[in-house]
Scaffold this active site. Structure first.
Site, mmCIF file in Angstrom:
data_model
loop_
_atom_site.group_PDB
_atom_site.id
_atom_site.type_symbol
_atom_site.label_atom_id
_atom_site.label_comp_id
_atom_site.label_asym_id
_atom_site.label_seq_id
_atom_site.Cartn_x
_atom_site.Cartn_y
_atom_site.Cartn_z
ATOM 1 N N ARG A 136 1.146 -1.258 -0.340
ATOM 2 C CA ARG A 136 -0.129 0.076 0.007
ATOM 3 C C ARG A 136 0.775 1.174 0.082
ATOM 4 O O ARG A 136 0.740 1.909 -0.934
ATOM 5 C CB ARG A 136 -0.878 0.157 1.100
ATOM 6 C CG ARG A 136 -2.151 0.621 1.090
ATOM 7 C CD ARG A 136 -1.945 2.003 1.115
ATOM 8 N NE ARG A 136 -1.208 2.744 2.755
ATOM 9 C CZ ARG A 136 -0.824 3.643 2.901
ATOM 10 N NH1 ARG A 136 -0.545 4.825 2.671
ATOM 11 N NH2 ARG A 136 -0.475 3.608 5.138
ATOM 12 N N ASP A 137 1.518 1.631 1.007
ATOM 13 C CA ASP A 137 2.581 2.854 1.309
ATOM 14 C C ASP A 137 2.866 2.565 0.332
ATOM 15 O O ASP A 137 4.224 3.915 -0.553
ATOM 16 C CB ASP A 137 2.857 2.972 2.735
ATOM 17 C CG ASP A 137 2.751 4.023 3.090
ATOM 18 O OD1 ASP A 137 2.683 4.935 2.176
ATOM 19 O OD2 ASP A 137 3.077 4.900 4.378
ATOM 20 N N HIS B 232 2.988 4.061 13.586
ATOM 21 C CA HIS B 232 3.275 4.321 11.771
ATOM 22 C C HIS B 232 4.804 4.844 11.207
ATOM 23 O O HIS B 232 3.941 6.395 11.744
ATOM 24 C CB HIS B 232 2.153 4.241 10.528
ATOM 25 C CG HIS B 232 2.332 4.863 8.706
ATOM 26 N ND1 HIS B 232 2.252 3.738 8.371
ATOM 27 C CD2 HIS B 232 2.426 5.259 8.432
ATOM 28 C CE1 HIS B 232 2.449 3.565 6.818
ATOM 29 N NE2 HIS B 232 2.408 5.114 7.064
ATOM 30 N N HIS C 118 8.453 6.302 8.964
ATOM 31 C CA HIS C 118 8.863 6.420 8.396
ATOM 32 C C HIS C 118 10.883 7.065 8.029
ATOM 33 O O HIS C 118 11.066 7.571 9.667
ATOM 34 C CB HIS C 118 8.603 8.039 7.258
ATOM 35 C CG HIS C 118 7.127 8.038 6.045
ATOM 36 N ND1 HIS C 118 7.580 7.046 5.149
ATOM 37 C CD2 HIS C 118 6.096 7.157 7.032
ATOM 38 C CE1 HIS C 118 5.932 6.936 5.006
ATOM 39 N NE2 HIS C 118 5.314 6.280 5.684
ATOM 40 N N CYS D 34 12.158 8.024 -2.510
ATOM 41 C CA CYS D 34 11.684 9.353 -3.470
ATOM 42 C C CYS D 34 13.426 9.069 -4.611
ATOM 43 O O CYS D 34 14.209 9.052 -3.919
ATOM 44 C CB CYS D 34 11.708 11.046 -2.636
ATOM 45 S SG CYS D 34 12.297 11.168 -4.027
ATOM 46 N N ASN E 288 8.925 4.084 4.139
ATOM 47 C CA ASN E 288 8.570 3.288 5.718
ATOM 48 C C ASN E 288 9.754 2.928 5.893
ATOM 49 O O ASN E 288 10.863 2.321 5.842
ATOM 50 C CB ASN E 288 7.427 2.641 5.718
ATOM 51 C CG ASN E 288 6.092 3.059 4.855
ATOM 52 O OD1 ASN E 288 6.244 3.345 4.125
ATOM 53 N ND2 ASN E 288 5.091 3.408 5.852
#
Ligand SMILES: [Zn+2]
Length: 315
Positions: free
Chosen positions: A15-16, A212, A214, A245, A254
């Site tokens: 998902r992420d 959650h 990052h 990125c 993540n």
């Protein structure tokens, strides 16, 4: 029955990770990746998001992915939903856990979901009502996550009092549990410790169990450790830190599942995940997504000589 573990690693790569890269992974590839993850002992995977396909074409096949994964043994299929309609679609598809991201920053929620806090809270109440109208065995677990809880790219710092207040509102409107989410990669360990403690004491120890994180500024594992020490037991992470990125080297997405599992297993904390197998299935990502960065210190360095996993796989 699923094995008993000390912590639950919730893999959010499908998902992420996938929503943050331009490459579209075919549905069949997503399903086989998720099956492989479950085979390594990953007990929960966030398999997609019921958002508009126009907004995120990478997530357009989420209903098919849920359908293809819901019968995998020992796997909890989780999805993200932005609103009531998304929740209905998720429940229809057979998701066992649904999470709704609630940005503590109102500027962010307006930009992300195009709605106000009040409107999203109404949706949360409607989702609760709908879930309660279902037969017990069809009811998914419904969590609302406090996004941008550690700071917002639009508003900057978010006062901790406001985060606590929103956690109470989410619970009052029908979330079964709240989650803490460092959407922007702004968190530091001291802040994690404070917020986890404050929210747990405001809504109840059992009503905040997940985080959650990052790794945007390299503090991902430090934050995870702080959260663990403050009593958090469910950790979102993505295999290979997928979602980084390509134009900002090191600015990964993540926290990396492989590194997180290594940290816990090395500490004697049972994750239930076979790390060697998990590292093995990275090959799938490397071949399926050849143009996207895949991170991880542990897979690059290899396991230390004589390293023994805490988790026992003779099951
Ligand atoms: Zn995220």
């Amino acid at each position: 029955m699923a094995p008993i573990t000390d912590v639950l690693i919730s893999e959010v790569g499908p998902r992420d990770g996938l929503q943050s890269i331009d490459t579209l992974m075919p549905t069949s590839a997503k399903i086989s990746w998720i099956k492989d993850l479950a085979n390594c002992g990953v007990a929960e995977v966030e398999v997609g998001s019921f958002v508009s396909a126009k907004l995120l074409p990478q997530m357009a096949d989420t209903a098919q992915v849920v359908a293809g994964c819901k019968d995998i043994k020992n796997l909890e299929v989780a999805v993200l939903v932005p609103n009531f309609h998304g929740a209905l679609a998720a429940i229809d598809a057979g998701a066992k856990k649904i999470s709704l991201p609630f940005s503590v920053s109102e500027t962010h929620i307006r930009k992300n979901l195009n709605r106000s806090h009040a409107e999203v809270l109404q949706d949360i109440a409607k989702i609760r009502q709908h879930i309660d109208s279902l037969p017990i065995e069809q009811r998914p677990h419904f969590e609302a996550s406090l996004s941008t809880a550690f700071g917002c790219t639009l508003e900057g710092p978010i006062p901790e009092d406001v985060v606590v207040e929103k956690a109470e509102l989410l619970m009052a409107n029908g979330a079964a549990e709240v989650g803490l989410s460092d959407t922007t990669g702004y968190a530091n360990p001291a802040q994690v410790t404070r917020l986890v403690k404050r929210i747990k004491s405001a809504v109840g120890n059992e009503k905040l169990t997940s985080i959650h994180l990052h790794n945007t500024r390299g503090l991902g594992l430090a934050n995870a450790l702080a959260a663990y020490q403050a009593g958090i037991r469910t950790f979102d992470s993505s295999q290979g830190g997928l979602g980084g990125c390509p134009f900002a080297p090191g600015a990964s997405g993540n926290i990396v599942t492989e590194d997180l599992v290594f940290m816990f297993e090395a500490m004697g904390v049972n994750t239930g995940i076979n790390l060697e197998k998990l590292i093995e299935i990275r090959k799938f990502l490397l071949t399926t997504l050849p143009n996207d960065p895949v991170y991880g210190f542990t897979p690059d360095a290899g396991l230390p000589k004589g390293f023994e996993l805490t988790s026992n796989f003779n099951r």
